[in-house]
Write a protein that holds these residues in place. Structure first.
Motif, PDB file in Angstrom:
ATOM      1  N   GLU A  44       0.794  -1.225   0.000  1.00 21.45           N
ATOM      2  CA  GLU A  44       0.000   0.000   0.000  1.00 21.45           C
ATOM      3  C   GLU A  44       0.829   1.278   0.000  1.00 21.45           C
ATOM      4  O   GLU A  44       0.334   2.327  -0.381  1.00 21.45           O
ATOM      5  N   HIS A  45       2.061   1.203   0.463  1.00 19.30           N
ATOM      6  CA  HIS A  45       2.896   2.409   0.527  1.00 19.30           C
ATOM      7  C   HIS A  45       4.212   2.258  -0.226  1.00 19.30           C
ATOM      8  O   HIS A  45       4.962   3.225  -0.335  1.00 19.30           O
ATOM      9  N   HIS A  46       4.510   1.046  -0.682  1.00 24.29           N
ATOM     10  CA  HIS A  46       5.770   0.762  -1.379  1.00 24.29           C
ATOM     11  C   HIS A  46       6.974   1.122  -0.511  1.00 24.29           C
ATOM     12  O   HIS A  46       7.959   1.672  -0.982  1.00 24.29           O
ATOM     13  N   ILE A  47       6.863   0.781   0.757  1.00 22.22           N
ATOM     14  CA  ILE A  47       7.924   1.057   1.724  1.00 22.22           C
ATOM     15  C   ILE A  47       8.354  -0.257   2.357  1.00 22.22           C
ATOM     16  O   ILE A  47       7.527  -1.021   2.847  1.00 22.22           O
ATOM     17  N   GLU A  48       9.657  -0.487   2.336  1.00 23.79           N
ATOM     18  CA  GLU A  48      10.180  -1.735   2.887  1.00 23.79           C
ATOM     19  C   GLU A  48      10.759  -1.531   4.281  1.00 23.79           C
ATOM     20  O   GLU A  48      10.484  -2.297   5.194  1.00 23.79           O
ATOM     21  N   GLY A  49      11.586  -0.510   4.442  1.00 23.46           N
ATOM     22  CA  GLY A  49      12.232  -0.283   5.725  1.00 23.46           C
ATOM     23  C   GLY A  49      11.431   0.674   6.588  1.00 23.46           C
ATOM     24  O   GLY A  49      11.222   1.817   6.213  1.00 23.46           O
ATOM     25  N   PHE A  50      10.934   0.203   7.724  1.00 24.17           N
ATOM     26  CA  PHE A  50      10.187   1.062   8.637  1.00 24.17           C
ATOM     27  C   PHE A  50      10.293   0.464  10.029  1.00 24.17           C
ATOM     28  O   PHE A  50      10.667  -0.689  10.208  1.00 24.17           O
ATOM     29  N   ASP A  51       9.991   1.281  11.025  1.00 26.80           N
ATOM     30  CA  ASP A  51       9.994   0.764  12.390  1.00 26.80           C
ATOM     31  C   ASP A  51       8.595   0.910  12.981  1.00 26.80           C
ATOM     32  O   ASP A  51       7.694   1.489  12.370  1.00 26.80           O
ATOM     33  N   ALA A  52       8.410   0.388  14.170  1.00 27.94           N
ATOM     34  CA  ALA A  52       7.086   0.379  14.801  1.00 27.94           C
ATOM     35  C   ALA A  52       6.562   1.792  15.029  1.00 27.94           C
ATOM     36  O   ALA A  52       5.375   2.063  14.851  1.00 27.94           O
ATOM     37  N   SER A  53       7.447   2.695  15.399  1.00 28.71           N
ATOM     38  CA  SER A  53       7.031   4.066  15.678  1.00 28.71           C
ATOM     39  C   SER A  53       6.549   4.772  14.414  1.00 28.71           C
ATOM     40  O   SER A  53       5.518   5.453  14.417  1.00 28.71           O
ATOM     41  N   SER A  54       7.280   4.603  13.303  1.00 29.66           N
ATOM     42  CA  SER A  54       6.872   5.258  12.053  1.00 29.66           C
ATOM     43  C   SER A  54       5.582   4.655  11.515  1.00 29.66           C
ATOM     44  O   SER A  54       4.745   5.365  10.971  1.00 29.66           O
ATOM     45  N   PHE A  55       5.391   3.343  11.699  1.00 33.51           N
ATOM     46  CA  PHE A  55       4.139   2.719  11.279  1.00 33.51           C
ATOM     47  C   PHE A  55       2.971   3.312  12.056  1.00 33.51           C
ATOM     48  O   PHE A  55       1.924   3.644  11.494  1.00 33.51           O
ATOM     49  N   PHE A  56       3.176   3.471  13.360  1.00 38.21           N
ATOM     50  CA  PHE A  56       2.103   4.030  14.188  1.00 38.21           C
ATOM     51  C   PHE A  56       1.765   5.455  13.750  1.00 38.21           C
ATOM     52  O   PHE A  56       0.602   5.800  13.572  1.00 38.21           O
ATOM     53  N   THR A  57       2.789   6.275  13.564  1.00 35.75           N
ATOM     54  CA  THR A  57       2.581   7.672  13.179  1.00 35.75           C
ATOM     55  C   THR A  57       1.851   7.779  11.846  1.00 35.75           C
ATOM     56  O   THR A  57       0.938   8.590  11.693  1.00 35.75           O
ATOM     57  N   LEU A  58       2.241   6.965  10.891  1.00 37.40           N
ATOM     58  CA  LEU A  58       1.627   6.999   9.561  1.00 37.40           C
ATOM     59  C   LEU A  58       0.134   6.704   9.619  1.00 37.40           C
ATOM     60  O   LEU A  58      -0.647   7.258   8.857  1.00 37.40           O
ATOM     61  N   HIS A  59      -0.277   5.854  10.551  1.00 33.88           N
ATOM     62  CA  HIS A  59      -1.674   5.432  10.636  1.00 33.88           C
ATOM     63  C   HIS A  59      -2.432   6.069  11.799  1.00 33.88           C
ATOM     64  O   HIS A  59      -3.570   5.700  12.078  1.00 33.88           O
ATOM     65  N   ASP A  60      -1.795   7.041  12.441  1.00 37.44           N
ATOM     66  CA  ASP A  60      -2.485   7.860  13.455  1.00 37.44           C
ATOM     67  C   ASP A  60      -3.019   9.079  12.701  1.00 37.44           C
ATOM     68  O   ASP A  60      -2.442  10.157  12.718  1.00 37.44           O
ATOM     69  N   TYR A  61      -4.138   8.896  12.023  1.00 31.98           N
ATOM     70  CA  TYR A  61      -4.618   9.864  11.034  1.00 31.98           C
ATOM     71  C   TYR A  61      -4.941  11.227  11.628  1.00 31.98           C
ATOM     72  O   TYR A  61      -4.838  12.233  10.944  1.00 31.98           O
ATOM     73  N   ASP A  62      -5.325  11.279  12.898  1.00 37.04           N
ATOM     74  CA  ASP A  62      -5.633  12.574  13.511  1.00 37.04           C
ATOM     75  C   ASP A  62      -4.504  13.074  14.407  1.00 37.04           C
ATOM     76  O   ASP A  62      -4.652  14.062  15.125  1.00 37.04           O
ATOM     77  N   SER A  63      -3.356  12.375  14.386  1.00 36.67           N
ATOM     78  CA  SER A  63      -2.167  12.764  15.167  1.00 36.67           C
ATOM     79  C   SER A  63      -2.470  12.932  16.654  1.00 36.67           C
ATOM     80  O   SER A  63      -1.901  13.786  17.326  1.00 36.67           O
ATOM     81  N   SER A  64      -3.335  12.075  17.172  1.00 40.75           N
ATOM     82  CA  SER A  64      -3.731  12.181  18.584  1.00 40.75           C
ATOM     83  C   SER A  64      -2.818  11.396  19.518  1.00 40.75           C
ATOM     84  O   SER A  64      -2.900  11.542  20.732  1.00 40.75           O
ATOM     85  N   GLY A  65      -1.972  10.536  18.979  1.00 41.58           N
ATOM     86  CA  GLY A  65      -1.114   9.709  19.829  1.00 41.58           C
ATOM     87  C   GLY A  65      -1.751   8.375  20.188  1.00 41.58           C
ATOM     88  O   GLY A  65      -1.184   7.591  20.949  1.00 41.58           O
ATOM     89  N   SER A  66      -2.940   8.117  19.638  1.00 39.95           N
ATOM     90  CA  SER A  66      -3.580   6.812  19.864  1.00 39.95           C
ATOM     91  C   SER A  66      -4.445   6.473  18.656  1.00 39.95           C
ATOM     92  O   SER A  66      -4.853   7.358  17.909  1.00 39.95           O
TER      93      SER A  66
END
Length: 202
Positions: A44-66
């Protein structure tokens, strides 16, 4: 078209991720993945190298931290047309499975801390049978799954003749017509005498 994709990816790449050339299918018929997040990021993003934190941020659509249930639902692409055959019970059960794994305190949210703790403990997002997680608009999904794979920056209008191209432009035309109809309705004057008396203010 491609310029819009570059803008979308720029923010993600700033998280320290790398582009790959793998392309995903829009079908959810592929075998289940042991690590759904990796499949999602590649397809879906054509991204291979990522970490848990960046995955969370990318899918925290309202930037609320949860993550809310709606955000998890969006990430999994549960409401994408490719999942029209799934009933609401199956969809709700899928969300519940994710929250059982990462919302260990039963708060109704998956916090960044709980997400990172779960990942550190070896917990992974399960493949729930909803495909790779189509959660972009029609433009994004067309570009990521078709245009990048079969066309280049120098593609001419005549070359955009695949069934996927034709369907994409048909959808565009349909949306434009709907927008024009809405604009015409908004310009129309309200004729009070056409409003039934029970709906009028006296």
């Amino acid at each position: 078209m491609v310029n819009r994709l570059i803008c979308v990816f720029a923010g993600v790449l700033a998280l320290g991720s790398g582009l790959v050339s793998a392309h995903g299918s829009h079908s959810s018929d592929q075998p289940p993945s042991d690590d759904w997040a990796t499949r999602h990021m590649m397809e879906e993003h054509h991204i291979e190298g990522f970490d848990a934190s960046s995955f969370f941020t990318l899918h925290d659509y309202d930037s609320s931290g949860s993550w809310t249930t709606d955000e998890v639902r969006k990430t999994y692409g549960i409401d994408d047309e490719s999942n029209e055959g799934k009933n609401e019970g199956q969809k709700s059960d899928a969300i519940r499975q994710v929250f059982n794994l990462f919302d260990t305190e039963n708060t109704g949210f998956i916090t960044r801390d709980n997400w990172l703790k779960g990942i550190a403990a070896g917990t992974r997002l399960p493949d729930l049978g909803f495909g790779p997680g189509h959660h972009g608009d029609i433009e994004y999904e067309y570009e990521i799954h078709h245009f990048e794979k079969y066309h280049g920056d120098d593609a001419t209008e005549e070359e955009l003749n695949h069934p996927e191209d034709i369907e994409h432009f048909r959808q565009h035309d349909e949306l434009e017509r709907a927008q024009m109809r809405l604009e015409q309705l908004e310009k129309m004057a309200v004729v009070v005498s056409n409003i039934p008396s029970k709906f009028r203010r006296n």
